[in-house]
Design an enzyme around this catalytic site. Structure first.
Site, PDB file in Angstrom:
ATOM      1  N   CYS A 126       0.803  -1.230   0.000  1.00  9.91           N
ATOM      2  CA  CYS A 126       0.000   0.000   0.000  1.00  9.91           C
ATOM      3  C   CYS A 126       0.838   1.285   0.000  1.00  9.91           C
ATOM      4  O   CYS A 126       0.609   2.187  -0.817  1.00  9.91           O
ATOM      5  CB  CYS A 126      -0.954  -0.014   1.198  1.00  9.91           C
ATOM      6  SG  CYS A 126      -0.213  -0.666   2.703  1.00  9.91           S
ATOM      7  N   HIS A 233      -2.843   6.319   4.589  1.00  9.18           N
ATOM      8  CA  HIS A 233      -1.429   6.360   4.962  1.00  9.18           C
ATOM      9  C   HIS A 233      -0.831   7.705   4.537  1.00  9.18           C
ATOM     10  O   HIS A 233      -1.184   8.251   3.479  1.00  9.18           O
ATOM     11  CB  HIS A 233      -0.640   5.271   4.217  1.00  9.18           C
ATOM     12  CG  HIS A 233      -0.962   3.866   4.636  1.00  9.18           C
ATOM     13  ND1 HIS A 233      -1.684   3.553   5.759  1.00  9.18           N
ATOM     14  CD2 HIS A 233      -0.612   2.669   4.069  1.00  9.18           C
ATOM     15  CE1 HIS A 233      -1.781   2.234   5.866  1.00  9.18           C
ATOM     16  NE2 HIS A 233      -1.149   1.675   4.850  1.00  9.18           N
TER      17      HIS A 233
HETATM   18  N1  LIG Z   1      -5.805  -3.440   4.522  1.00  4.39           N
HETATM   19  C1  LIG Z   1      -4.959  -2.890   3.651  1.00  4.39           C
HETATM   20  O1  LIG Z   1      -4.728  -1.643   3.628  1.00  4.39           O
HETATM   21  C2  LIG Z   1      -4.231  -3.723   2.650  1.00  4.39           C
HETATM   22  C3  LIG Z   1      -3.458  -3.075   1.723  1.00  4.39           C
HETATM   23  C4  LIG Z   1      -2.795  -3.816   0.763  1.00  4.39           C
HETATM   24  C5  LIG Z   1      -2.915  -5.184   0.764  1.00  4.39           C
HETATM   25  N2  LIG Z   1      -3.683  -5.802   1.695  1.00  4.39           N
HETATM   26  C6  LIG Z   1      -3.783  -7.265   1.607  1.00  4.39           C
HETATM   27  O2  LIG Z   1      -5.109  -7.611   1.217  1.00  4.39           O
HETATM   28  C7  LIG Z   1      -5.474  -8.857   1.784  1.00  4.39           C
HETATM   29  C8  LIG Z   1      -6.755  -8.707   2.601  1.00  4.39           C
HETATM   30  O3  LIG Z   1      -6.538  -7.729   3.608  1.00  4.39           O
HETATM   31  P1  LIG Z   1      -7.749  -7.149   4.496  1.00  4.39           P
HETATM   32  O4  LIG Z   1      -7.200  -5.926   5.116  1.00  4.39           O
HETATM   33  O5  LIG Z   1      -9.022  -7.068   3.699  1.00  4.39           O
HETATM   34  O6  LIG Z   1      -7.908  -8.311   5.607  1.00  4.39           O
HETATM   35  P2  LIG Z   1      -9.203  -8.753   6.427  1.00  4.39           P
HETATM   36  O7  LIG Z   1     -10.116  -7.606   6.621  1.00  4.39           O
HETATM   37  O8  LIG Z   1      -8.683  -9.473   7.615  1.00  4.39           O
HETATM   38  O9  LIG Z   1      -9.941  -9.819   5.443  1.00  4.39           O
HETATM   39  C9  LIG Z   1      -9.364 -11.053   5.075  1.00  4.39           C
HETATM   40  C10 LIG Z   1     -10.252 -11.758   4.051  1.00  4.39           C
HETATM   41  O10 LIG Z   1      -9.600 -12.968   3.639  1.00  4.39           O
HETATM   42  C11 LIG Z   1     -10.497 -14.065   3.821  1.00  4.39           C
HETATM   43  N3  LIG Z   1      -9.748 -15.295   4.099  1.00  4.39           N
HETATM   44  C12 LIG Z   1      -8.890 -15.542   5.106  1.00  4.39           C
HETATM   45  N4  LIG Z   1      -8.421 -16.824   5.024  1.00  4.39           N
HETATM   46  C13 LIG Z   1      -9.021 -17.364   3.942  1.00  4.39           C
HETATM   47  C14 LIG Z   1      -8.973 -18.655   3.327  1.00  4.39           C
HETATM   48  N5  LIG Z   1      -8.214 -19.637   3.819  1.00  4.39           N
HETATM   49  N6  LIG Z   1      -9.731 -18.867   2.218  1.00  4.39           N
HETATM   50  C15 LIG Z   1     -10.504 -17.889   1.719  1.00  4.39           C
HETATM   51  N7  LIG Z   1     -10.609 -16.663   2.247  1.00  4.39           N
HETATM   52  C16 LIG Z   1      -9.871 -16.403   3.352  1.00  4.39           C
HETATM   53  C17 LIG Z   1     -11.352 -13.645   4.997  1.00  4.39           C
HETATM   54  O11 LIG Z   1     -12.513 -14.428   5.043  1.00  4.39           O
HETATM   55  P3  LIG Z   1     -13.338 -14.625   6.442  1.00  4.39           P
HETATM   56  O12 LIG Z   1     -14.333 -13.512   6.490  1.00  4.39           O
HETATM   57  O13 LIG Z   1     -13.981 -15.957   6.251  1.00  4.39           O
HETATM   58  O14 LIG Z   1     -12.348 -14.593   7.565  1.00  4.39           O
HETATM   59  C18 LIG Z   1     -11.607 -12.184   4.624  1.00  4.39           C
HETATM   60  O15 LIG Z   1     -12.585 -12.108   3.612  1.00  4.39           O
HETATM   61  C19 LIG Z   1      -4.257  -9.309   2.601  1.00  4.39           C
HETATM   62  O16 LIG Z   1      -3.476 -10.145   1.765  1.00  4.39           O
HETATM   63  C20 LIG Z   1      -3.550  -8.018   2.896  1.00  4.39           C
HETATM   64  O17 LIG Z   1      -2.168  -8.210   3.134  1.00  4.39           O
HETATM   65  C21 LIG Z   1      -4.370  -5.116   2.634  1.00  4.39           C
END
Ligand SMILES: NC(=O)c1ccc[n+]([C@@H]2O[C@H](COP(=O)([O-])OP(=O)(O)OC[C@H]3O[C@@H](n4cnc5c(N)ncnc54)[C@H](OP(=O)(O)O)[C@@H]3O)[C@@H](O)[C@H]2O)c1
Length: 329
Positions: A126, A233
């Site tokens: 990000c 950020h």
């Molecule tokens: N937040 C940010 O600013 C940001 C920025 C860049 C990249 N990212 C990346 O984007 C991704 C998601 O981040 P987030 O912030 O949205 O996290 P989050 O709010 O914790 O959401 C995680 C998502 O992944 C799903 N998940 C987890 N384990 C899984 C599995 N085994 N099979 C299928 N689905 C699964 C979860 O489903 P459940 O609802 O069933 O738990 C949920 O939908 C991560 O890889 C993170 O590093 C995030």
């Protein structure tokens, strides 16, 4: 018939992806939403329809999708992205799992284009995304010698758990996402520590900046800091240029470049702010000053919504870019 899937559709980024697909009018015939077993069965209302979230399984990943937006963490992507790819999908992955791998494109559409040697495309870190966009016009016009980053990163960068630590920390609850309280605190620590004392987040910014800007020899350093801010950020960059520049010329460059928005009126207290960046697509830059401690070096302050340009929006823009390369959109 275009089949689109979102894996991690119930997460912070996944939900922003849905909003962005709607806003950008991304064309598809069928949409499938995946999560882990935890959220499978949840109902999601989207464009007047009710979708039932499905559990992501190997069999599901073998169904033939055209495009998959993966937003479900590194280990889930490591396992499932190659299965989706093998079954014919172009996978746009949000995790850090594939970013530095050989043959994998690491894309910010304002800056570079995918070669598509592999059908997994990585969405960068990000803070890196919002930084390379203003660095690109500086690179094109002046050439880049060195970049030193300090980041001020919001808790939504840690997903649902990061937001809960800030909100519940205000009531005295012990943190779960972070090793120390984030409420009323500043943590010079994002992701795990490497042997040399840098964190993985810092190393990601260093490596990914070089890869996206196609500049292997660029000197880059980073200090990444978590701050008690909900969303957006902020990044400070000290940028050393190859060719001579002035503050006024850099301001004019940013003013005339539609990839960034310049806000640089310090006399009127006008500069980019996290709270003004939240829910906006743009990358804001300002506080352009000479860094007198080094030759031909300038300070740039930059803010952007980490869930939008730092994650969901950039992923959807990559999808648009690929669709346009394939003549679909
Ligand atoms: N937040 C940010 O600013 C940001 C920025 C860049 C990249 N990212 C990346 O984007 C991704 C998601 O981040 P987030 O912030 O949205 O996290 P989050 O709010 O914790 O959401 C995680 C998502 O992944 C799903 N998940 C987890 N384990 C899984 C599995 N085994 N099979 C299928 N689905 C699964 C979860 O489903 P459940 O609802 O069933 O738990 C949920 O939908 C991560 O890889 C993170 O590093 C995030």
């Amino acid at each position: 018939m275009t089949r689109l899937a979102i894996a991690g559709a119930t997460g912070l980024v996944g939900r922003k992806m849905l909003e962005t697909i709607d806003r950008k009018e991304i064309p598809f015939d069928e949409l499938v939403l995946f999560s882990s077993a935890r959220s499978a069965g949840q109902q999601v209302e989207f464009q007047g329809q009710t979708y039932i979230v499905r559990e992501l399984t190997e069999d599901a990943a073998k169904e033939s999708f055209d495009y998959v937006l993966m937003s479900a963490g590194g280990s889930t992507s490591e396992h499932y992205s190659p299965i989706f790819e093998e079954a014919g999908a172009i996978v746009i992955d949000n995790s850090s799992q594939w970013r530095m791998a050989e043959g994998i494109d690491l894309i910010v559409p304002e800056v570079n284009e995918p070669k598509l040697d592999r059908k997994i495309i990585a969405n960068p870190n990000c803070s890196t995304i919002q930084s390379v966009v203003p660095l690109k016009p500086l690179q094109e016009t002046y050439g880049l010698k060195r970049v030193a980053y300090t980041t001020y990163q919001a808790v939504s960068g840690s997903g649902v758990k990061g937001k809960a630590d800030l909100a519940e920390g205000a009531n005295g609850k012990a943190p779960e996402a972070y090793p120390h309280p984030i409420y009323n605190n500043v943590l010079p620590h994002i992701d795990s520590f490497l042997e040399d004392g840098y964190t993985k987040e810092e190393q990601k910014m260093i490596d990914e900046t070089r890869k996206i800007l196609n500049a292997d020899d660029l000197k880059v350093t980073a200090t990444c800091v978590r701050v008690p801010v909900q969303d957006s950020h902020s990044v400070h960059m000290s940028v050393t240029l190859e060719k001579e520049a002035t503050v006024e010329a850099i301001q004019a460059l940013f003013e005339n470049d539609d990839r960034v928005v310049l806000i640089d009126n310090p006399q009127n207290n006008e500069y980019p702010l996290a709270i003004h960046s939240t829910n906006k697509d743009e990358i804001f830059v300002g506080r352009i000053r000479r860094d007198d401690s080094l030759d031909n070096t300038f300070h740039v302050w930059c803010t952007s919504d980490n869930l939008l340009k730092g994650a969901a929006l950039n992923a959807v823009q990559i999808l648009e870019q690929v669709m346009s390369l394939k003549g679909v959109k």
